[in-house]
Design an enzyme around this catalytic site. Structure first.
Site, PDB file in Angstrom:
ATOM      1  N   ASN A  22      -3.833   6.189  -0.032  1.00  0.00           N
ATOM      2  CA  ASN A  22      -3.176   6.316   1.260  1.00  0.00           C
ATOM      3  C   ASN A  22      -2.456   7.643   1.435  1.00  0.00           C
ATOM      4  OD1 ASN A  22      -4.120   3.887   2.146  1.00  0.00           O
ATOM      5  ND2 ASN A  22      -2.281   2.743   1.646  1.00  0.00           N
ATOM      6  N   GLU A  33      -5.578  -0.277  -7.196  1.00  0.00           N
ATOM      7  CA  GLU A  33      -4.549   0.616  -7.743  1.00  0.00           C
ATOM      8  C   GLU A  33      -3.528  -0.234  -8.494  1.00  0.00           C
ATOM      9  OE1 GLU A  33      -4.366   4.443  -4.767  1.00  0.00           O
ATOM     10  OE2 GLU A  33      -3.377   2.608  -4.085  1.00  0.00           O
ATOM     11  N   SER A  84       0.814  -1.210   0.000  1.00  0.00           N
ATOM     12  CA  SER A  84       0.000   0.000   0.000  1.00  0.00           C
ATOM     13  C   SER A  84       0.849   1.262   0.000  1.00  0.00           C
ATOM     14  CB  SER A  84      -0.916   0.009   1.229  1.00  0.00           C
ATOM     15  OG  SER A  84      -0.153  -0.112   2.412  1.00  0.00           O
ATOM     16  N   HIS A 109      -2.722  -3.211  -5.902  1.00  0.00           N
ATOM     17  CA  HIS A 109      -3.117  -2.860  -4.544  1.00  0.00           C
ATOM     18  C   HIS A 109      -4.621  -2.962  -4.361  1.00  0.00           C
ATOM     19  CE1 HIS A 109      -3.517   0.379  -1.208  1.00  0.00           C
ATOM     20  NE2 HIS A 109      -3.456  -0.838  -0.685  1.00  0.00           N
TER      21      HIS A 109
END
Length: 284
Positions: free
Chosen positions: A190, A152, A119, A140
């Site tokens: 994130n 992702e 991540s 991800h």
């Protein structure tokens, strides 16, 4: 499905979720776990997840049986030798991931693609551990992988167009919404999310409001499906700390400095749902 056989490396919630997603899309899946005990636990978790879908989501018993029949578990990396795609999903620790990538490079076939579910960490740093770095990328998934739609697709400088196209097709076949991102710490979600979560912890430490009050405010005021503390508990406080540390190391930005309260809770073993207690208590 452009990958008929998929390997998943990781004995946690994400590894099990990714395995279920791939098997539901029609792939044969081999879960590699560190121990026979964790492998058994992963398969038991899959059984429970499929049983719940039969009861609550209209999955037929035959479909559930078929999905479960496509998943097996192992402790031996050699069992992944004929996989078309291998997805690594272990703890957010670059040294550990590098060791796993080196082991996978020994056993995987030359035309296989190796993806990491990291991540935050550098995908390029992992690709350098592989004989064919052009066949390495980030894939991800978000927790829970069975219901969260976003994936992702992380393109390191070394990845070929063919690799990115293949994993994008895989994500689509799994019913996900892929978004291609640059290989930069935190990617999209994130990098935006964790300063917010970190600041929520700061507000709590400053006694601006209670845990429940802050969660309720963000749900009612911003329309979020869950508040920051419920989300931190779901992600895992140890994972959240690792992500913030990695982001701070990458950008040297004060917004990413983990709040002392978060570090203390991780030290105390209060990791969220996975440990039974975090900001909330799940042990009742």
């Amino acid at each position: 499905m452009n990958f008929q056989k998929v390997g998943v490396v990781g004995s946690g919630i994400m590894g099990g979720g990714i395995a279920e997603v791939a098997a539901t899309a029609g792939a044969t899946v081999i879960l590699r776990s560190r121990t026979l005990e964790t492998a058994k636990t992963l398969l038991e978790g899959l059984d429970k997840s499929l049983a719940k879908k039969v009861i609550k989501q209209g999955l037929s018993p035959d479909e559930a049986t078929s999905i479960r029949g496509r998943v097996s578990a192992t402790v031996d990396f050699n069992e992944l030798a004929d996989c078309d795609l291998i997805i690594e999903s272990v703890v957010e620790d670059l040294a550990i991931k590098k060791r796993i990538f080196s082991e996978l490079d020994r056993v995987m076939k030359p035309d296989a693609i190796l993806a990491t579910n990291t991540s935050t960490l550098s995908v390029l740093a992992l690709a350098t551990m592989i004989s064919h770095p052009e066949r390495v990328c980030g894939l991800h998934f978000f927790n829970p992988a069975t219901t969260m739609t976003l994936v992702e697709i992380v393109r390191p400088l070394s990845a070929s167009d063919e690799t990115i196209e293949a994993v994008t097709e895989f994500a689509l076949a799994c019913g996900k919404e892929p978004v291609e991102v640059k290989d930069q710490a935190g990617f999209i979600v994130n990098a935006l999310l964790f300063p917010y979560l970190n600041h929520a912890i700061r507000l709590l430490a400053q006694e601006v409001a209670t845990i429940e009050g802050i969660d309720l405010a963000m749900k009612g005021g911003c329309g979020f499906p869950m508040g920051p503390f419920a989300l931190l508990d779901l992600v895992g406080l140890d994972t959240s700390l690792a992500i913030l540390d990695a982001l701070h190391l990458a950008f040297d930005d004060a917004h990413f400095v983990p709040e002392p309260l978060l570090r203390q809770m991780v030290s105390d073993g209060r990791l969220g749902r996975k440990s039974g207690v975090g900001f909330y208590d799940y042990r009742q």
